[in-house]
Design an enzyme around this catalytic site. Sequence first.
Site: not given
Length: 260
Positions: A84, A210, A238
């Site tokens: 991320s 995601d 995610h």
Amino acid sequence: MDKNNQKKFVLVHGICHGAWCWYKVKAQLEAAGHSVTAVDLAASGVNMTSLDEIQTLKDYCKPLLEFLSSLGSDDDKVILVAHSMGGISASLAADIFPSKVAAIVFVAAFMPDISNPPAYVFQKLVKDVTQEVWMDTVFGKPDRPLEFALFGPEFMAKYLYNLSPLQDFELAKMSVRVSPFMTNNLAGTISFSEDRYGSVTRIYIVCGEDVAVPVDYQRGMINDFPVKEVLEIKDADHMPMFSKPQELCALLLEIADKYA
């Protein structure tokens, strides 16, 4: 495992999270005989830096930068695994220490290019996101321009942990902390360099389910700044370290064999 075959992984978390989010991956990679360091960035996990001390991206990434700085010239190069927002942190580290990084693996991660400011890839995605989408995420604006965020449980359930085990979602609800939001005020407006960050091998692992960083956006970053190899975990949300840890570890081991 023979020392010559042992790889060094450094795991870099995203905002509001900490080293704790890698517990499954760390255990599996270590069980395979590799060296694994999961770093708490500043004011994350159990790192006790106060938010007031974080004025720049370097401040936020200080624990990661200090770890890489501590590696001697005889040490093996590391594989940076970035999740991320950790993609921007890992890119900074590679820009400063390119000779110490064998590869960066971007896992559903924001991947800066070498022509825009570091925060651009994040700001481009969120610029039109309304407060309704952020749901119960809390934003703070101190006297200085640096912004902070704390993901709310409803937001995490819908956008981050939608396919992850309930136990891991409960862990996250108990463990997330307020983090710096990735802005130009934090990261600066100077892009990472082509001859440093741009010279490091990059691999991208797409997470197919995601909804926080949609697949089209992940692939758009790859198209804008092509990588050495693209891999995919089709049924991962995610948080693949929770929803698909075995598949993620298998890909990391494959990458290590090829590039480290």
